[in-house]
Scaffold this motif. Structure first.
Motif, mmCIF file in Angstrom:
data_model
loop_
_atom_site.group_PDB
_atom_site.id
_atom_site.type_symbol
_atom_site.label_atom_id
_atom_site.label_comp_id
_atom_site.label_asym_id
_atom_site.label_seq_id
_atom_site.Cartn_x
_atom_site.Cartn_y
_atom_site.Cartn_z
ATOM 1 N N TYR A 76 63.355 40.352 31.100
ATOM 2 C CA TYR A 76 62.891 39.273 30.230
ATOM 3 C C TYR A 76 63.681 39.264 28.919
ATOM 4 C CZ TYR A 76 58.646 39.238 33.151
ATOM 5 O OH TYR A 76 57.754 39.171 34.191
ATOM 6 N N ARG A 77 63.678 38.114 28.273
ATOM 7 C CA ARG A 77 64.093 38.029 26.884
ATOM 8 C C ARG A 77 62.834 38.103 26.031
ATOM 9 N NH1 ARG A 77 66.310 33.385 26.893
ATOM 10 N NH2 ARG A 77 68.491 34.020 27.107
ATOM 11 N N SER B 216 64.920 38.896 20.343
ATOM 12 C CA SER B 216 66.360 39.098 20.457
ATOM 13 C C SER B 216 66.701 40.271 21.378
ATOM 14 C CB SER B 216 66.961 39.351 19.071
ATOM 15 O OG SER B 216 66.359 40.502 18.474
ATOM 16 N N SER B 217 65.689 40.837 22.030
ATOM 17 C CA SER B 217 65.886 42.011 22.878
ATOM 18 C C SER B 217 65.625 41.681 24.346
ATOM 19 C CB SER B 217 64.945 43.149 22.444
ATOM 20 O OG SER B 217 65.126 43.476 21.089
ATOM 21 N N GLU B 218 66.072 42.595 25.211
ATOM 22 C CA GLU B 218 65.768 42.476 26.631
ATOM 23 C C GLU B 218 64.681 43.485 26.989
ATOM 24 O OE1 GLU B 218 68.917 42.640 29.450
ATOM 25 O OE2 GLU B 218 69.686 40.660 28.909
ATOM 26 N N LEU C 21 64.476 36.331 32.735
ATOM 27 C CA LEU C 21 65.914 36.100 32.872
ATOM 28 C C LEU C 21 66.432 36.402 34.270
ATOM 29 C CD1 LEU C 21 67.219 37.749 29.554
ATOM 30 C CD2 LEU C 21 66.734 35.327 29.971
#
Length: 227
Positions: A23-24, A27-29, A203
């Motif tokens: 996932y987003r 600003s991180s995954e 994502l």
């Protein structure tokens, strides 16, 4: 009459061994993965792992006829653990996701989570500081709609959540936040939004590659040979 669909595996929170969802999150995954899934008398159990910004959290997840619940009180508690906080679940009631038969427009359910949290080692916060919070959530299925995220466009089930967070003291005032979650059968959560802002967006979906059957070798018949 056709028989009712089985409660497990739950298509809206699949406990599928080797499933990885990226996932987003801002600003991180964020990576959520499921492993060590086994069958039980009640349905299924497995490990749910969350990795965020180099930190990880893990909890057991159980699928029963009532729905899916986790050892850290649903996705919220697991995410708190992955944030680096030391999370102790004081009490948890209800399921994270109900049985498929209850995931229909107009249906609703409640769950609650009470936790004690301590800052991670190396934090600038004073050592030994403990935060106590209770989260009460009421979820209602709004209906189906198409939703587009980084992983593609899906027909999803949209769920409205009213979550009240308060200090774990009797009579403490709480703050209620409205959010929405989109669930896709066979995948689970694909999007979470609060106040028009996307908090979580799927994502990528990764499933383990099953071994392919190798074709049988072709044996050429020698010239003059009889069958």
């Amino acid at each position: 009459m056709p028989s009712a669909a089985p409660a497990c595996p739950n298509p809206y929170f699949p406990l599928e061994d080797g499933l990885k969802l990226t996932y987003r999150a801002g600003s991180s995954e964020l990576l959520i993965s499921t492993r060590e899934v086994t069958s039980t008398a009640e349905g299924q159990k497995g490990l749910l792992a969350v990795d965020l910004k180099g930190r990880s959290g893990q909890t057991e997840a159980f699928c029963t006829s009532e729905g899916v619940r986790t050892g850290l009180g649903g996705l919220e508690g697991t995410l708190l653990s992955a944030s680096g906080m030391q999370v102790e679940v004081v009490a948890a009631e209800g399921v994270a996701v109900p049985a498929p038969a209850n995931m229909v427009p107009g249906s609703s359910w409640r769950n609650s989570l009470s936790v004690k949290m301590q800052p991670p080692a190396g934090s600038k916060m004073p050592a030994g500081m403990v935060f106590a919070s209770t989260f009460d959530k009421e979820a209602t299925v709004v209906g189906e709609e198409d939703v587009t995220v980084g992983a593609g466009t899906f027909k999803a089930l949209k769920v409205k959540n009213l979550t009240t967070a308060r200090a774990s003291r009797q009579g403490a005032q709480g703050r209620t936040i409205e959010s929405y979650i989109w669930f896709v059968p066979g995948v689970g959560i694909v999007k979470v939004a609060t106040g028009g802002n996307t908090d979580l967006e799927l994502l990528k979906v990764e499933r383990p590659v099953t071994a392919k059957t190798e074709p049988a070798p072709v044996v050429k018949k020698k010239k003059g040979a009889k069958l």
